[in-house]
Scaffold this motif. Structure first.
Motif, PDB file in Angstrom:
ATOM      1  N   ILE A   1       0.840  -1.206   0.000  1.00 33.95           N
ATOM      2  CA  ILE A   1       0.000   0.000   0.000  1.00 33.95           C
ATOM      3  C   ILE A   1       0.872   1.252   0.000  1.00 33.95           C
ATOM      4  CG2 ILE A   1      -1.595   1.343   1.428  1.00 33.95           C
ATOM      5  CD1 ILE A   1      -3.116  -1.155   1.966  1.00 33.95           C
ATOM      6  N   GLU A   2       1.932   1.249   0.804  1.00 31.85           N
ATOM      7  CA  GLU A   2       2.845   2.400   0.825  1.00 31.85           C
ATOM      8  C   GLU A   2       3.435   2.637  -0.561  1.00 31.85           C
ATOM      9  OE1 GLU A   2       3.063   4.406   3.214  1.00 31.85           O
ATOM     10  OE2 GLU A   2       2.323   3.270   4.943  1.00 31.85           O
ATOM     11  N   ASN A   3       3.784   1.571  -1.238  1.00 32.41           N
ATOM     12  CA  ASN A   3       4.391   1.698  -2.573  1.00 32.41           C
ATOM     13  C   ASN A   3       3.414   2.244  -3.598  1.00 32.41           C
ATOM     14  OD1 ASN A   3       6.829   0.751  -1.823  1.00 32.41           O
ATOM     15  ND2 ASN A   3       6.492  -1.355  -2.516  1.00 32.41           N
ATOM     16  N   VAL A   4       2.187   1.729  -3.549  1.00 38.36           N
ATOM     17  CA  VAL A   4       1.230   2.001  -4.615  1.00 38.36           C
ATOM     18  C   VAL A   4       0.476   3.309  -4.386  1.00 38.36           C
ATOM     19  CG1 VAL A   4      -0.843   1.112  -5.757  1.00 38.36           C
ATOM     20  CG2 VAL A   4       1.000  -0.450  -5.125  1.00 38.36           C
ATOM     21  N   TRP A   5       0.313   3.676  -3.134  1.00 37.94           N
ATOM     22  CA  TRP A   5      -0.621   4.742  -2.793  1.00 37.94           C
ATOM     23  C   TRP A   5      -0.391   6.030  -3.571  1.00 37.94           C
ATOM     24  CZ3 TRP A   5      -4.663   2.857  -0.750  1.00 37.94           C
ATOM     25  CH2 TRP A   5      -5.662   3.700  -0.308  1.00 37.94           C
ATOM     26  N   GLY A   6       0.875   6.406  -3.719  1.00 39.90           N
ATOM     27  CA  GLY A   6       1.205   7.654  -4.415  1.00 39.90           C
ATOM     28  C   GLY A   6       0.678   7.710  -5.841  1.00 39.90           C
ATOM     29  N   HIS A   7       0.479   6.542  -6.445  1.00 36.50           N
ATOM     30  CA  HIS A   7       0.023   6.508  -7.837  1.00 36.50           C
ATOM     31  C   HIS A   7      -1.495   6.514  -7.962  1.00 36.50           C
ATOM     32  CE1 HIS A   7       4.158   5.694  -8.904  1.00 36.50           C
ATOM     33  NE2 HIS A   7       4.166   4.709  -8.015  1.00 36.50           N
ATOM     34  N   THR A   8      -2.186   6.488  -6.842  1.00 37.22           N
ATOM     35  CA  THR A   8      -3.645   6.461  -6.918  1.00 37.22           C
ATOM     36  C   THR A   8      -4.208   7.840  -6.591  1.00 37.22           C
ATOM     37  OG1 THR A   8      -4.004   5.985  -4.595  1.00 37.22           O
ATOM     38  CG2 THR A   8      -3.632   4.100  -6.043  1.00 37.22           C
ATOM     39  N   ALA A   9      -5.498   7.994  -6.796  1.00 38.41           N
ATOM     40  CA  ALA A   9      -6.150   9.265  -6.478  1.00 38.41           C
ATOM     41  C   ALA A   9      -6.788   9.203  -5.096  1.00 38.41           C
ATOM     42  CB  ALA A   9      -7.193   9.570  -7.539  1.00 38.41           C
ATOM     43  N   LEU A  10      -6.426   8.169  -4.322  1.00 35.31           N
ATOM     44  CA  LEU A  10      -7.093   7.964  -3.041  1.00 35.31           C
ATOM     45  C   LEU A  10      -6.400   8.733  -1.923  1.00 35.31           C
ATOM     46  CD1 LEU A  10      -7.736   4.163  -3.470  1.00 35.31           C
ATOM     47  CD2 LEU A  10      -9.363   6.022  -3.770  1.00 35.31           C
ATOM     48  N   ARG A  11      -7.111   8.894  -0.827  1.00 37.12           N
ATOM     49  CA  ARG A  11      -6.612   9.740   0.263  1.00 37.12           C
ATOM     50  C   ARG A  11      -6.301   8.933   1.517  1.00 37.12           C
ATOM     51  NH1 ARG A  11     -10.823  14.620  -0.335  1.00 37.12           N
ATOM     52  NH2 ARG A  11     -10.319  15.118  -2.498  1.00 37.12           N
ATOM     53  N   GLN A  12      -5.862   9.649   2.534  1.00 41.77           N
ATOM     54  CA  GLN A  12      -5.434   9.027   3.780  1.00 41.77           C
ATOM     55  C   GLN A  12      -6.541   8.195   4.445  1.00 41.77           C
ATOM     56  OE1 GLN A  12      -2.260   9.136   4.825  1.00 41.77           O
ATOM     57  NE2 GLN A  12      -2.796   7.733   6.463  1.00 41.77           N
ATOM     58  N   ARG A  13      -7.773   8.699   4.389  1.00 39.38           N
ATOM     59  CA  ARG A  13      -8.857   7.997   5.092  1.00 39.38           C
ATOM     60  C   ARG A  13      -9.058   6.584   4.531  1.00 39.38           C
ATOM     61  NH1 ARG A  13     -11.626  12.995   5.161  1.00 39.38           N
ATOM     62  NH2 ARG A  13     -12.840  12.365   3.360  1.00 39.38           N
TER      63      ARG A  13
END
Lengths: 330, 179
Positions: free
Chosen positions: B102-114
């Protein structure tokens, strides 16, 4: 042989087990892992604690103590990260992994209507190393043939625990299925209630139980025998640890169909086995042609074959020998 | 002649600014659209995972890969990469593998912290309880994501169009001020 076990151990434990001396590795019987308590192994029938360097000691304080995290990782790997797919196994209290090794687990049980539904908070593992001894039944097998048509006799194998009953049974299955003796390969069916004989993982036997062998895995013995009789038309049925009323009914049914049964039972000797009412009835009905008493020593398996006919004859003549145990049993 | 060139240059600059402004606006608007879309896909795949776990009793690595089908990159990576890590390394726990992916992929998504928190919380229990409990956790995660999705859709309606016009209008304002 230890490959499958090394594979599932968390890194720290893997390192420790790898450091054990070759001598111990070859005869390893159990690895006991308890959360925050000393790491224990048993080999050659004795036990030792193991230090961080893989040395065996008798002082538990010097031993390595597996952590909670390691236990969690071990559980994840045993279950392939899927505890939810192991409900049946958890109810029984052990999980069979590739290679036929069985891992017993202990923890807090979850009850449902007074019955155990599963185990949670698992804090203890007992990894039992399974060994396949090819040729263990070589001496015994020819002696199981006899009778008027010189065919395979239904046989009851009795021995105390940890004497290699299952190992012998497995090799018998393999030999009969391959036709190692007399080149007549038989159709064999196993009812493997505790997944011990064939050690199936998802329906596929981990051990070589022969090309003509069908396995009904994790199935209650009596029901399994009936199912196999109907569905797989076996010539021989192999079953472990009989002793209940239903088992006797199923064995009788098999005998009616002309199917031979090779079964095992827990007992120190034939007198003790005769003391158990279900087994006594089966023997008196001559459901088994012969009884094999099994002992293990340094050289290998020791067995004594007793013909049921002769035994009952003897019993009638000097009616005192078995009648004593008979009274104690009933 | 010289005067004409400078006018041309100014005009060119103005066009550039307006284009850039419009682009910024559209990118901002797209992030709102993407977020609600990705949330929707994520909910679908969690539903699929729930079915695989609860009814199929599929082993988790396989279940993860199956649930990632029909999802787009980069979101599907959360599932496939976790499964890959579990199959390969054998040194990570499920929770660690999940977290790392998740840490790796998160930056590439439009999703937020919540949403991230919801998934990470789910990762701590994924696989390691009975089917009933797994279902509860997966449903809880879906419920939480659903409320995020509703909010995302509302934000999309409110802000996506706004950003689209705001970008252009802002750029025009800058041009006017500069003239």
């Amino acid at each position: 042989m230890l490959d499958h076990i090394i594979h599932i151990l968390p890194y720290e434990l893997k390192t420790i087990v790898n450091q054990l001396s070759q001598h111990i590795k070859n005869s390893l019987e159990e690895i006991r892992i308890r959360e925050n308590r000393p790491l224990e192994i048993s080999h050659h029938g004795s036990f030792h604690y193991v230090t961080e360097k893989g040395k065996t000691v008798l002082d538990s304080r010097q031993a390595y103590h597996p952590t909670q995290e390691q236990c969690r990782k071990l559980l994840e790997r045993i279950t392939n990260y899927s505890l939810y797919a192991m409900e049946e196994e958890l109810r029984r209290g052990y999980i069979t992994i590739a290679g036929g090794h069985r891992i017993g687990i202990a923890g807090r049980t979850i009850l449902e209507g007074g019955h155990v539904r599963g185990i949670r908070d698992i804090g203890g593992f007992n990894i039992r190393i399974a060994r396949e001894v090819l040729g263990a039944s070589k001496q015994l097998l020819p002696k199981l043939f006899g009778g008027p048509s010189d065919s395979l006799q239904s046989t009851l194998i009795i021995s105390p625990p940890q004497q290699g009953k299952t190992t012998l049974l497995r090799d018998l299955t393999r030999a009969l299925s391959y036709g190692d003796y007399r080149k007549h390969a038989m159709k064999v069916a196993i009812v493997d209630e505790r997944s011990e004989i064939a050690a199936c993982v998802r329906g596929i036997p981990s051990f070589d139980v022969g090309p003509r062998t069908d396995v009904m895995d994790a199935c209650p013995k009596a029901e399994g025998m009936m199912m196999l009789l109907r569905s797989m038309s076996p010539e021989v049925i192999i079953v472990d640890e009989i002793g209940r009323v239903e088992d006797a009914v199923a064995i009788r049914e098999a005998a009616h169909c002309g199917v031979k049964v090779i079964a095992t039972a827990h007992a120190y000797n034939i007198q003790e086995a005769f003391g158990r009412s279900e087994i006594r009835t089966l023997l008196q009905e001559r459901a088994f042609g012969s009884v094999v008493e099994l002992k293990r020593n340094e050289q290998g398996f020791m067995h004594r074959i007793i013909s049921v006919d002769r035994m009952l004859e003897q019993n009638r003549q000097n009616h005192g020998f078995f009648s004593l145990t008979k009274k104690a049993g009933s | 002649m010289i005067v004409q060139t400078s006018v041309m240059l100014k005009l060119f600059g103005a066009v550039l600014i307006i284009l850039a402004g419009t682009a910024i606006g559209f990118v901002q608007a797209a992030s709102y659209v993407n977020r609600s879309k990705q949330l929707r896909l994520l909910i679908y795949s969690l539903q699929r995972l729930e079915t695989e776990i609860n009814y199929g009793q599929t082993f988790l690595p396989t279940a993860l890969i199956k649930s990632s089908e029909g999802m787009e990159q980069p979101l599907s990576k959360i599932f496939t990469e976790t499964a890959q890590l579990l199959e390969d390394s054998k040194e990570l726990s499920m929770q660690e593998a999940w977290q790392q992916t998740i840490e790796n992929v998160w930056g590439h998504t439009a999703l937020r912290q919540r949403e991230k928190d919801v998934l990470l919380r789910m990762g701590t229990v994924l696989g390691m309880s009975d089917a009933e409990d797994q279902q509860k956790h997966l449903q809880l995660a879906q419920l939480q994501l659903k409320s995020e999705e509703e909010q995302a859709v509302m934000e999309q309606q409110r802000y996506a169009n706004m950003w689209r016009s705001l970008g252009t209008l802002g750029a025009i304002l800058i041009v006017i001020l500069m003239v």
